[in-house]
Design a protein around this motif. Structure first.
Motif, mmCIF file in Angstrom:
data_model
loop_
_atom_site.group_PDB
_atom_site.id
_atom_site.type_symbol
_atom_site.label_atom_id
_atom_site.label_comp_id
_atom_site.label_asym_id
_atom_site.label_seq_id
_atom_site.Cartn_x
_atom_site.Cartn_y
_atom_site.Cartn_z
ATOM 1 N N PHE A 49 -1.289 8.114 -2.931
ATOM 2 C CA PHE A 49 -1.165 6.876 -3.015
ATOM 3 C C PHE A 49 -1.705 6.060 -3.981
ATOM 4 O O PHE A 49 -2.747 6.609 -4.745
ATOM 5 C CB PHE A 49 -1.539 6.269 -1.596
ATOM 6 C CG PHE A 49 -0.744 6.707 -0.510
ATOM 7 C CD1 PHE A 49 -0.058 5.642 0.121
ATOM 8 C CD2 PHE A 49 -0.502 8.025 0.216
ATOM 9 C CE1 PHE A 49 0.987 6.003 0.968
ATOM 10 C CE2 PHE A 49 0.182 8.361 1.153
ATOM 11 C CZ PHE A 49 0.891 7.434 1.661
ATOM 12 N N ARG A 64 4.592 5.678 -6.176
ATOM 13 C CA ARG A 64 4.882 6.578 -5.144
ATOM 14 C C ARG A 64 6.059 7.329 -5.540
ATOM 15 O O ARG A 64 6.084 8.602 -5.559
ATOM 16 C CB ARG A 64 5.235 5.748 -3.670
ATOM 17 C CG ARG A 64 4.123 4.953 -3.425
ATOM 18 C CD ARG A 64 3.230 5.878 -2.326
ATOM 19 N NE ARG A 64 4.112 6.482 -1.202
ATOM 20 C CZ ARG A 64 4.010 7.584 -0.696
ATOM 21 N NH1 ARG A 64 3.211 8.529 -1.179
ATOM 22 N NH2 ARG A 64 4.764 7.954 0.299
ATOM 23 N N SER A 75 9.176 5.929 1.366
ATOM 24 C CA SER A 75 7.714 5.571 2.209
ATOM 25 C C SER A 75 7.695 5.929 3.690
ATOM 26 O O SER A 75 8.709 6.270 4.488
ATOM 27 C CB SER A 75 8.055 3.987 2.462
ATOM 28 O OG SER A 75 8.344 3.331 1.328
ATOM 29 N N THR A 110 3.519 -0.468 -6.593
ATOM 30 C CA THR A 110 3.316 0.586 -5.711
ATOM 31 C C THR A 110 4.545 1.425 -5.607
ATOM 32 O O THR A 110 4.396 2.794 -5.718
ATOM 33 C CB THR A 110 3.046 0.100 -4.387
ATOM 34 O OG1 THR A 110 1.919 -0.706 -4.369
ATOM 35 C CG2 THR A 110 2.692 1.102 -3.199
ATOM 36 N N ASP A 126 0.855 -1.341 0.022
ATOM 37 C CA ASP A 126 0.153 0.033 0.019
ATOM 38 C C ASP A 126 0.960 1.342 0.090
ATOM 39 O O ASP A 126 0.413 2.435 0.011
ATOM 40 C CB ASP A 126 -0.983 -0.179 1.104
ATOM 41 C CG ASP A 126 -0.199 0.027 2.569
ATOM 42 O OD1 ASP A 126 0.992 0.175 2.635
ATOM 43 O OD2 ASP A 126 -1.194 0.488 3.576
ATOM 44 N N GLY A 127 2.226 1.137 -0.060
ATOM 45 C CA GLY A 127 3.052 2.413 -0.210
ATOM 46 C C GLY A 127 3.551 2.837 0.949
ATOM 47 O O GLY A 127 4.283 3.887 1.082
ATOM 48 N N THR A 128 3.335 2.081 1.862
ATOM 49 C CA THR A 128 3.761 2.384 3.477
ATOM 50 C C THR A 128 4.977 1.294 3.688
ATOM 51 O O THR A 128 5.089 0.497 3.305
ATOM 52 C CB THR A 128 2.744 2.411 4.534
ATOM 53 O OG1 THR A 128 2.386 1.294 4.782
ATOM 54 C CG2 THR A 128 1.769 3.618 4.512
#
Lengths: 360, 512
Positions: free
Chosen positions: B286, B256, B439, B252, B230-232
């Motif tokens: 995101f 980002r 991130s 992802t 999820d990009g984190t």
């Protein structure tokens, strides 16, 4: 007579999706459940109405509740519990079951009690399509009493509605019991005899949905135009072909309402179609002229594959074909229109049948 | 300063970043053991900036674990406890799995008492004796990985946690995956995702330990983080417990990175690589999440995955000049040997781009005598394919900015239909490593509320607060918390007002 096996379950769920006219929910869970039952208990037979005898006792079963809950607390054999409860209450043994609604996942529900009780399913249903509420059944419009009705949950709890003044009251009571039961439940009512089925049910719809599914699947395999094939199996009209360019969807009092705007492609290039829905597709307008309306069936399918697209799966950019099929005659009578005509869904104009309309 | 590394199928890309500036970028071949490629990249960076920098963190994005799933290799046997009785018994765990995958993973499944209704009521009480008996059985069979899935656990996770505690007491060696931490509402899909996770835990633990060792050998004492789908990011210990969250981190990170390098928060990102093109959509910086179930290695799952469309179109895709078709075969990293401009005998999309004068690489004379009409037609076909993907991802008819990244961006000339503008970036070839480097920590909550018990505003506040707590627990700096997603979805066929609220917040990493 024919037999429902693994392969026919796949076809029925596609065909029932088309007949669902945008409603009837996602058939995936229903499909897995039906397959599991047949794996455990063996195939189930389907009888046409001519194969019934005067002594047959036929019980109608169906599922009620929130599809969002149904994908989490997956239903089991509630419809069998509901059937057993009615049998016990009225002291008889059902010789067959019948679907309440051919459109969507309810088309497969009778497989559950039929497989356990080793009884056949009658090739018919009480809608010929999908509708959102319990009272919207041809059975009730033509005099089958909706009570006593049993409602069963996944733990085997059962509630009986023994008296109600009209079918809509049954819907209201059943809906609130369902919430108490965890928002998914199954119900059963009957028994009906052969004459009641003949006079009130929409006939041969299980075969129709299987044939529709078969032709869609074989068209995908052989790369044939699925739209033409669908119309060969079930006579209707190709109303429109285009791309979804706008979508409006909101939930009001538990029902999904909205509209979808489709911009024409190929022979419809330059035209627009707008379809209003309320769980099911209710009214289709081409360039602002009504071309098809409830209770006639408005079915949105994938233009390339012919697979049905329910209202919750509609999305911007989909290439779709809109098909119109005439409603079963049960719905176009005065009594029928009172329950499911345009006015029953809040429109202030009258029904006019699909095939008399001049299109393009 | 931060180091971001993206381990792709062909290349391992690395960047050194300071604030908004890419100080150094390195491209090395990915090695089968993963770690050598990473070491090579770190070597390059250390050589470029020996002891002059202070690296705060190293973030690695790798989708390597998906190969174990696709090849059905190195998967741990996992048992499954589903808390549901007497409900939800008809469809047992793994009911819709392909046979070979079932056989690769299969431990026993146990359907036990517990679980909740949609409104939080208990389906039944947990039976402690039952749990103890089952745990002893699993322990005896020496199965090291366990999934616990309870009906409606995304709304009420207490039963899963309670059972996990009992199991941990009796058999602390068993690695536990709690389904509510993996997937959303949708019992089977969540269970499937959790089983995939459990099957990868051993392999992931081994891989992350190897990466950690490799980094420490290089004398970097910066903490290691792993990119999520999820990009984190997540810390390396968490990643070893939740490996399934890494398997789509590649696309992802590209998206980002594209957002970061372009400064755009809402755009479509087209990532053209050697063999495939991935197209995704950025919403508030995101990737938009896939809303329906996602098929991974033949299995339906519903955990947080970017909504990405992929086609077999890349710089190495083969072109058929007679049939006027592209791919799906590609020569991938052999492009620099086998394509026409590099002296080979295979016509690729890169040759078409050179013939059309879009880019001068290799020997352009080798493509001089290609039929001009054919070149033109193939060029248009490439554009059509990309435009079609862009259109399928959009939600409205309005034009949106399109950012091109990846080495294959040279295939596209001029504007694209449906794009308000086409943006090309300076560091487009390492957008994925940039995405890893930048991130943030994330926290997401998805809950169902009955508006008879709580009003709408309070329900939203509660969900957001819970997401914020999650972020802080995961190491986010409370002062940098930002709400990036808030969605309410009313549920149909339920009387009364029942809504589902989804909230996602992010924060910068709290550097100790």
């Amino acid at each position: 007579m024919w037999t429902i096996e693994n392969d026919s379950i796949e076809s029925i769920s596609i065909g029932a999706g088309i007949l669902g006219s945008g409603g009837g929910g996602n058939p995936y869970m229903g499909m897995l459940r039906a397959k599991e039952m047949i794996r455990k208990y063996g195939p189930v037979n389907v009888l046409s109405v001519n194969e019934l005898s005067i002594s047959d006792k036929i019980v109608c079963v169906g599922s009620i509740g929130a599809p969002t809950v149904g994908i989490e607390k997956i239903q089991g054999i509630e419809s069998y519990y509901a059937l057993r409860a009615i049998e016990k209450l009225l002291n008889f043994s059902a010789t067959a079951v019948v679907s309440n609604e051919i459109g969507g996942s309810n088309s497969l529900e009778p497989i559950i009690p039929a497989s356990i009780s080793k009884i056949p399913i009658v090739d018919a249903d009480g809608m010929g399509r999908a509708f959102p509420e319990l009272q919207m059944k041809t059975f009730f419009v033509y005099g089958v009493p909706p009570v006593p009705m049993s409602i069963a949950d996944d733990k085997g709890n059962v509630m009986i509605i023994s008296q109600a003044n009209d079918p809509k009251t049954v819907e209201d009571m059943a809906r609130s019991i369902t919430v108490q039961m965890g928002s998914v439940a199954c119900y059963a009512f009957g028994p009906m005899d052969i004459n009641q089925i003949l006079n009130t049910a929409v006939l041969n719809t299980l075969t129709l949905s299987k044939n529709l599914g078969d032709i869609v699947r074989s068209s995908i395999k052989t790369n044939n135009n699925p739209i033409e094939s669908i119309l060969k199996v079930h006579s209707g009209k190709n109303l429109f072909e285009g791309k979804i360019v706008d979508l409006e969807r909101k939930t009001i009092q538990g029902f999904t309402r909205g509209k979808v705007l489709i911009e024409g492609l190929s022979e419809y290039s330059g035209d627009r179609m707008e379809i209003e829905f309320q769980n099911e597709n209710l009214i289709a307008k081409m360039n602002n002229t009504v071309v098809c309306l409830v209770p006639d069936l408005i079915c949105i399918v994938d233009s390339e594959k012919g697979e049905p697209i329910t209202t919750e799966l509609l999305r911007y950019g989909f290439r779709v074909t809109v098909l119109g099929f005439p409603a079963p005659k049960h719905w176009t009578s005065e009594q029928g229109l009172k329950v499911v005509g345009p006015k029953a869904f809040g429109y202030d104009f009258d029904y006019s049948p699909l095939l008399f309309k001049e299109l393009k | 300063m931060r180091i971001g590394i993206d381990v792709g199928g062909t290349n391992t890309d690395a960047v050194l970043i300071n604030n908004r500036e890419v100080l150094y970028k390195a491209k090395n071949l990915t090695t089968p053991d993963i770690t050598s490629g990473i070491i090579n990249s770190i070597d390059e960076i250390v050589e470029f900036a020996p002891k002059r920098f202070n690296v705060e963190s190293v973030v690695i994005g790798t989708t390597h674990l998906i190969n174990s799933l696709l090849e059905r290799k190195n998967l741990s046997t996992s048992s499954i406890i589903r808390l549901c009785l007497p409900s939800t018994t008809l469809l047992p765990p793994m009911v819709d799995w392909p046979m070979d995958m079932k056989e690769a993973i299969l431990g026993d499944s146990y359907l036990l008492h517990g679980g909740n209704e949609f409104d939080g009521r208990e389906i039944s009480k947990i039976n402690k004796d039952e749990i103890v008996r089952v745990t002893e059985d699993i322990k005896m069979k020496k199965i090291s990985s366990l999934v616990i899935n309870s009906v409606f656990s995304p709304i009420a996770s207490g039963h899963e946690r309670f059972v996990a505690n009992i199991v941990a007491e009796i058999a602390p060696e068993i690695k536990i995956t709690l389904a509510h931490e993996i997937g959303k509402i949708g019992l089977l899909e969540r269970e499937n995702a959790a089983i995939l996770n459990a099957s990868l835990v051993a392999k992931a633990t081994e891989m992350i330990a190897a990466i950690k060792k490799a980094i420490s050998i290089k004398g970097l004492d910066a903490p290691l983080f792993i990119s999520q789908n999820d990009g984190t990011l997540m810390d390396s210990e968490y990643a070893a417990r939740y490996p399934v969250f890494t398997i789509s981190a590649g696309p992802t990170n590209s998206m980002r990175g594209a957002a970061f390098l372009s400064g755009l928060k809402d755009a479509i990102v087209v990532d053209i690589g050697g063999t495939s093109t991935d197209v995704g959509i950025l919403v508030n910086g995101f990737p938009r999440e896939a809303s329906i179930s996602v098929n991974i290695a033949g299995i339906r799952t519903n955990f947080r995955m970017p909504d990405v469309l992929s086609i077999a179109l890349g710089g190495g895709s083969l072109v058929d000049e007679k049939l006027l078709t592209i791919g799906p075969e590609s020569i991938g990293h052999n492009l620099t040997k086998e394509s026409l401009v590099f002296g080979g005998n295979k016509l690729t999309t890169t040759d078409i781009a050179v013939a059309a004068g879009l880019k001068n690489i290799g020997n352009f004379k080798k493509v001089n005598n290609l039929n001009g009409i054919m070149v033109n037609k193939i060029q248009n076909l490439i554009k059509k394919k990309v435009e079609n993907l862009i259109d399928r991802l959009k939600t409205t008819v309005d034009s949106v900015p399109v950012i091109l990244v990846g080495g294959g961006e040279i295939l596209i000339a001029g504007n694209l239909f449906g794009a308000s503008e086409v943006i090309r970036l300076q560091h487009a070839d390492v957008a994925n490593a940039v995405g890893a480097a930048i991130s943030q920590v994330g926290g997401q909550v998805e809950k169902i509320y009955s508006l008879e018990n709580i009003n709408r505003e309070n329900a939203i506040i509660q969900a957001v607060q819970e997401a914020e707590n999650k972020v802080i627990l995961s190491g986010g700096n409370p002062e940098t918390i930002e709400l990036v997603e808030k969605e309410e979805i009313p549920l149909s066929y339920l009387p009364g007002n029942v809504i589902k609220i989804r909230a996602k917040v992010v924060a910068d990493l709290q550097i100790a």
